[in-house]
Scaffold this active site. Structure first.
Site, PDB file in Angstrom:
ATOM      1  N   ILE A  56       0.814  -1.218   0.000  1.00 20.92           N
ATOM      2  CA  ILE A  56       0.000   0.000   0.000  1.00 20.92           C
ATOM      3  C   ILE A  56       0.846   1.267   0.000  1.00 20.92           C
ATOM      4  CG2 ILE A  56      -2.033  -1.042   1.056  1.00 20.92           C
ATOM      5  CD1 ILE A  56      -1.076  -0.039   3.771  1.00 20.92           C
ATOM      6  N   GLY A  57       2.157   1.093   0.012  1.00 22.16           N
ATOM      7  CA  GLY A  57       3.042   2.250  -0.023  1.00 22.16           C
ATOM      8  C   GLY A  57       4.486   1.823  -0.173  1.00 22.16           C
ATOM      9  N   GLY A  59       8.754   3.614  -0.785  1.00 23.74           N
ATOM     10  CA  GLY A  59       9.637   4.759  -0.970  1.00 23.74           C
ATOM     11  C   GLY A  59      11.030   4.252  -1.258  1.00 23.74           C
ATOM     12  N   GLY A  60      11.992   5.149  -1.175  1.00 25.86           N
ATOM     13  CA  GLY A  60      13.352   4.749  -1.472  1.00 25.86           C
ATOM     14  C   GLY A  60      13.961   3.824  -0.445  1.00 25.86           C
ATOM     15  N   SER A  62      11.861   2.010   2.191  1.00 27.45           N
ATOM     16  CA  SER A  62      10.949   1.079   2.856  1.00 27.45           C
ATOM     17  C   SER A  62       9.726   0.782   1.996  1.00 27.45           C
ATOM     18  CB  SER A  62      10.488   1.652   4.206  1.00 27.45           C
ATOM     19  OG  SER A  62       9.739   2.845   4.010  1.00 27.45           O
ATOM     20  N   SER A  63       9.045  -0.305   2.352  1.00 25.09           N
ATOM     21  CA  SER A  63       7.784  -0.684   1.717  1.00 25.09           C
ATOM     22  C   SER A  63       6.751  -0.903   2.819  1.00 25.09           C
ATOM     23  CB  SER A  63       7.950  -1.963   0.893  1.00 25.09           C
ATOM     24  OG  SER A  63       8.913  -1.782  -0.133  1.00 25.09           O
ATOM     25  N   LYS A  78       5.484  -1.845   7.997  1.00 23.47           N
ATOM     26  CA  LYS A  78       6.551  -1.093   7.322  1.00 23.47           C
ATOM     27  C   LYS A  78       7.841  -1.894   7.409  1.00 23.47           C
ATOM     28  CE  LYS A  78       9.136   3.268   7.783  1.00 23.47           C
ATOM     29  NZ  LYS A  78       9.245   4.522   8.574  1.00 23.47           N
ATOM     30  N   ASP A 175      10.383  15.886  10.557  1.00 23.90           N
ATOM     31  CA  ASP A 175       9.891  15.727   9.181  1.00 23.90           C
ATOM     32  C   ASP A 175       8.365  15.814   9.148  1.00 23.90           C
ATOM     33  OD1 ASP A 175      10.082  15.411   6.447  1.00 23.90           O
ATOM     34  OD2 ASP A 175      10.213  13.224   6.519  1.00 23.90           O
TER      35      ASP A 175
END
Length: 348
Positions: A56-57, A59-60, A62-63, A78, A175
């Site tokens: 469902i997501g 990035g550079g 993590s998944s 995650k 962040d």
């Protein structure tokens, strides 16, 4: 005094770790809202072996996979890539998540430390991120009303205030951005992603101009949300989070992104006239408010002013999270029902 705070923190941390149960008591632990240690076999079961259909997501680094537990409840797993630096980030994030507990911070259900990749298990937030909702992206592009946006802003301020002033050791998130604000089934704010967070006393990070940059911690944050003072000095502080919060307020008011890639321009630059002159707020507000009966122009002017006071060039002039909460309580009627509800519950 500093030592006593540290000791109090370590004792609290120990209680949390002591509460991590045996892997066979899954359902009971979840009912008690205590993070637990998962085995890798369990992670594979609840994610269907990390099936691509459950992703469902990503990035550079993590998944994220949708997890389904035995009681049919849903979670988000995650899985972080493995490297020396990312391992440190994972340990830091886990360490912080095991010590925080707030209704507007995403709840850690557990973790797995059996493999090189770090694994964190969270509650699943069915309404995605604030960024997706403001941009009309994701599986549900439903519109966020002004009233809902103000509640989200207030809850985010509560979460930041908790991190800054209510934890045993202050935490700087580092962040804060719209894509790190998750929304539950009732559109309540849940702040997530503590991979850039710092705990304890203010941290000094080498500025990006340093020749020894590769040997020091990197400047962290996201374009459009980064505090110019932090970029210039490398000094991370609570006011860094306040700056990012001010940017999110501009996004909530205008519906625009924090950084326009096409124009290579920050929203703070575009919205500067609005923050300086209340008469220009009407020209900047999200056009979708035209059909929103909850929209209040006077509240938008107040929040534009609050945003300006969060974005000051000098960190010392910026508002604190507690001051933001007070202003919203006193001057934003859209969120008054939250306190009426609390008062009713208190009387019972």
């Amino acid at each position: 005094m500093a030592f006593l705070k540290f000791l109090k923190f370590k004792l609290r941390q120990k209680r949390v770790h002591d509460a991590v149960s045996d892997e066979n008591t899954h359902d009971n632990i979840l009912d008690d809202f205590v993070a637990r240690r998962f085995s890798w076999d369990e992670i594979q079961v609840i994610t269907m072996n990390c099936s691509s259909s459950r992703m469902i997501g990503y990035g550079g680094f993590s998944s994220v996979y949708l997890a389904k537990f035995l009681d049919s409840s849903l979670g988000a797993v995650k899985i972080q890539c493995s490297s020396e630096r990312l391992d440190q980030v994972y340990k830091q994030e886990l360490n912080i998540l095991l010590t925080v507990s707030h209704p507007n911070i995403v709840r850690l259900r557990g973790y797995c430390d059996e493999r090189d990749q770090g694994v964190l298990v969270f509650d699943y937030m069915c309404n995605g991120t604030l960024d997706e909702k403001l941009r009309g992206r994701g599986h549900d592009s439903s519109y966020l009303s002004w009233k809902t946006r103000m509640v989200i802003a207030f809850q985010l301020a509560l979460a930041i205030n908790y991190l800054h002033d209510e934890c045993s050791l202050q935490i700087v998130h580092g962040d804060i951005k719209a894509s790190n604000v998750l929304l539950d089934e009732n559109f309540n704010c849940k702040l997530c992603d503590f991979g850039s967070a710092k705990m304890g006393f203010t941290s000094l990070v080498k500025p990006p101009s340093s020749s020894s940059m590769s040997r020091n911690r990197m400047i962290v944050g996201s374009q459009g949300y980064l505090d110019p003072h932090y970029l210039k000095t490398g000094l991370a502080s609570k006011k860094q989070d306040i700056y990012s919060f001010g940017v999110i307020l501009l996004e909530l008011i205008s519906g625009k992104e924090a950084f326009c890639a096409k124009k290579r321009q920050n929203l703070t630059t575009i919205a500067d006239p609005m923050m300086r002159d209340p008469l220009k707020v009407r020209d900047m507000v999200d056009p979708r408010f035209d059909s929103d009966h909850t929209f209040q122009l006077e509240e938008a002017k107040i929040m534009a002013s609050v945003s300006g006071k969060c974005l000051g060039q000098s960190p010392s002039t910026r508002l604190s999270a507690n001051e933001i909460i007070k202003i919203m309580k006193d001057q934003v009627p859209s969120i008054s029902y939250l306190f009426q509800k609390s008062a009713t519950i208190a009387k019972r």
